[in-house]
Motif scaffolding. Structure first.
Motif, PDB file in Angstrom:
ATOM      1  N   PHE A  26      -7.150  -0.362  -1.482  1.00 67.10           N
ATOM      2  CA  PHE A  26      -6.023   0.057  -0.648  1.00 67.10           C
ATOM      3  C   PHE A  26      -4.716  -0.511  -1.193  1.00 67.10           C
ATOM      4  CE2 PHE A  26      -3.066  -0.823   2.816  1.00 67.10           C
ATOM      5  CZ  PHE A  26      -2.883   0.454   3.321  1.00 67.10           C
ATOM      6  N   ASN A  27      -4.720  -1.807  -1.505  1.00 66.94           N
ATOM      7  CA  ASN A  27      -3.509  -2.455  -2.027  1.00 66.94           C
ATOM      8  C   ASN A  27      -3.108  -1.878  -3.378  1.00 66.94           C
ATOM      9  OD1 ASN A  27      -3.171  -4.140   0.182  1.00 66.94           O
ATOM     10  ND2 ASN A  27      -4.530  -5.698  -0.666  1.00 66.94           N
ATOM     11  N   LEU A  28      -4.090  -1.611  -4.236  1.00 66.93           N
ATOM     12  CA  LEU A  28      -3.793  -1.040  -5.549  1.00 66.93           C
ATOM     13  C   LEU A  28      -3.196   0.356  -5.413  1.00 66.93           C
ATOM     14  CD1 LEU A  28      -6.928  -2.150  -7.586  1.00 66.93           C
ATOM     15  CD2 LEU A  28      -4.585  -2.951  -7.893  1.00 66.93           C
ATOM     16  N   ARG A  29      -3.737   1.146  -4.495  1.00 62.61           N
ATOM     17  CA  ARG A  29      -3.191   2.492  -4.281  1.00 62.61           C
ATOM     18  C   ARG A  29      -1.763   2.423  -3.753  1.00 62.61           C
ATOM     19  NH1 ARG A  29      -8.420   5.486  -1.592  1.00 62.61           N
ATOM     20  NH2 ARG A  29      -9.398   6.080  -3.548  1.00 62.61           N
ATOM     21  N   PHE A  30      -1.501   1.472  -2.886  1.00 62.35           N
ATOM     22  CA  PHE A  30      -0.145   1.291  -2.359  1.00 62.35           C
ATOM     23  C   PHE A  30       0.810   0.905  -3.483  1.00 62.35           C
ATOM     24  CE2 PHE A  30       3.172  -1.211  -0.266  1.00 62.35           C
ATOM     25  CZ  PHE A  30       3.641  -0.265   0.636  1.00 62.35           C
ATOM     26  N   GLN A  31       0.404  -0.047  -4.317  1.00 57.61           N
ATOM     27  CA  GLN A  31       1.236  -0.470  -5.444  1.00 57.61           C
ATOM     28  C   GLN A  31       1.465   0.688  -6.411  1.00 57.61           C
ATOM     29  OE1 GLN A  31      -0.676  -3.829  -7.239  1.00 57.61           O
ATOM     30  NE2 GLN A  31      -0.163  -5.214  -5.559  1.00 57.61           N
ATOM     31  N   HIS A  32       0.443   1.489  -6.612  1.00 61.20           N
ATOM     32  CA  HIS A  32       0.561   2.638  -7.506  1.00 61.20           C
ATOM     33  C   HIS A  32       1.571   3.647  -6.966  1.00 61.20           C
ATOM     34  CE1 HIS A  32      -0.669   5.420 -10.598  1.00 61.20           C
ATOM     35  NE2 HIS A  32      -0.931   6.354  -9.685  1.00 61.20           N
ATOM     36  N   ALA A  33       1.582   3.823  -5.652  1.00 62.55           N
ATOM     37  CA  ALA A  33       2.487   4.782  -5.025  1.00 62.55           C
ATOM     38  C   ALA A  33       3.946   4.371  -5.167  1.00 62.55           C
ATOM     39  CB  ALA A  33       2.132   4.953  -3.559  1.00 62.55           C
ATOM     40  N   ILE A  34       4.201   3.070  -5.176  1.00 63.33           N
ATOM     41  CA  ILE A  34       5.588   2.614  -5.295  1.00 63.33           C
ATOM     42  C   ILE A  34       5.904   2.121  -6.705  1.00 63.33           C
ATOM     43  CG2 ILE A  34       5.831   2.089  -2.849  1.00 63.33           C
ATOM     44  CD1 ILE A  34       5.377  -0.846  -3.483  1.00 63.33           C
ATOM     45  N   ASN A  35       5.052   2.496  -7.652  1.00 59.60           N
ATOM     46  CA  ASN A  35       5.271   2.225  -9.084  1.00 59.60           C
ATOM     47  C   ASN A  35       5.403   0.738  -9.414  1.00 59.60           C
ATOM     48  OD1 ASN A  35       5.219   4.961  -9.800  1.00 59.60           O
ATOM     49  ND2 ASN A  35       7.365   5.195  -9.213  1.00 59.60           N
ATOM     50  N   GLN A  36       4.603  -0.097  -8.776  1.00 64.87           N
ATOM     51  CA  GLN A  36       4.599  -1.523  -9.089  1.00 64.87           C
ATOM     52  C   GLN A  36       3.237  -1.981  -9.608  1.00 64.87           C
ATOM     53  OE1 GLN A  36       5.901  -3.654  -5.652  1.00 64.87           O
ATOM     54  NE2 GLN A  36       8.049  -3.196  -6.019  1.00 64.87           N
ATOM     55  N   LEU A  37       2.393  -1.049  -9.995  1.00 68.04           N
ATOM     56  CA  LEU A  37       1.054  -1.394 -10.447  1.00 68.04           C
ATOM     57  C   LEU A  37       1.113  -1.848 -11.907  1.00 68.04           C
ATOM     58  CD1 LEU A  37      -1.888  -1.457  -9.599  1.00 68.04           C
ATOM     59  CD2 LEU A  37      -2.104   0.894 -10.349  1.00 68.04           C
ATOM     60  N   GLU A  38       0.643  -3.080 -12.153  1.00 72.42           N
ATOM     61  CA  GLU A  38       0.696  -3.634 -13.502  1.00 72.42           C
ATOM     62  C   GLU A  38      -0.430  -3.109 -14.386  1.00 72.42           C
ATOM     63  OE1 GLU A  38       0.819  -7.870 -13.314  1.00 72.42           O
ATOM     64  OE2 GLU A  38       2.489  -7.881 -11.912  1.00 72.42           O
ATOM     65  N   ASN A  39      -1.623  -2.978 -13.822  1.00 71.51           N
ATOM     66  CA  ASN A  39      -2.783  -2.558 -14.609  1.00 71.51           C
ATOM     67  C   ASN A  39      -3.433  -1.344 -13.945  1.00 71.51           C
ATOM     68  OD1 ASN A  39      -5.003  -2.333 -16.229  1.00 71.51           O
ATOM     69  ND2 ASN A  39      -5.911  -4.287 -15.664  1.00 71.51           N
ATOM     70  N   PRO A  40      -3.094  -0.135 -14.369  1.00 71.73           N
ATOM     71  CA  PRO A  40      -3.650   1.059 -13.730  1.00 71.73           C
ATOM     72  C   PRO A  40      -5.167   1.196 -13.899  1.00 71.73           C
ATOM     73  CG  PRO A  40      -1.920   1.642 -15.303  1.00 71.73           C
ATOM     74  CD  PRO A  40      -2.108   0.181 -15.367  1.00 71.73           C
TER      75      PRO A  40
END
Length: 67
Positions: A26-40
């Motif tokens: 859930f947290n990774l998907r949220f980070q991905h949505a706001i373009n803050q994901l370091e390791n996709p």
């Protein structure tokens, strides 16, 4: 996490691990949505770990029904 490591865990540990991985996903998907994901690639790893845990849980459930 390898399937052999997952098979060694108890039912309670599997449930706890599954709960933790779902929260992480859930947290990774949220980070991905706001373009803050370091390791996709972490998204893919977490999804596969969830699938492995669910597979082992289902195998155990079917094994207990057969007996």
């Amino acid at each position: 996490m390898k399937a052999s490591e997952i098979r060694e865990l108890s039912e309670q540990e599997l449930n706890d691990k599954l709960k933790d991985l779902k929260a992480e996903l859930f947290n990774l998907r949220f980070q991905h949505a706001i373009n803050q994901l370091e390791n996709p690639m972490r998204l893919q790893v977490v999804k596969k770990d969830i699938a492995r845990i669910k597979t082992v849980m289902k195998q155990r459930e079917l094994a207990s029904v057969k007996q």
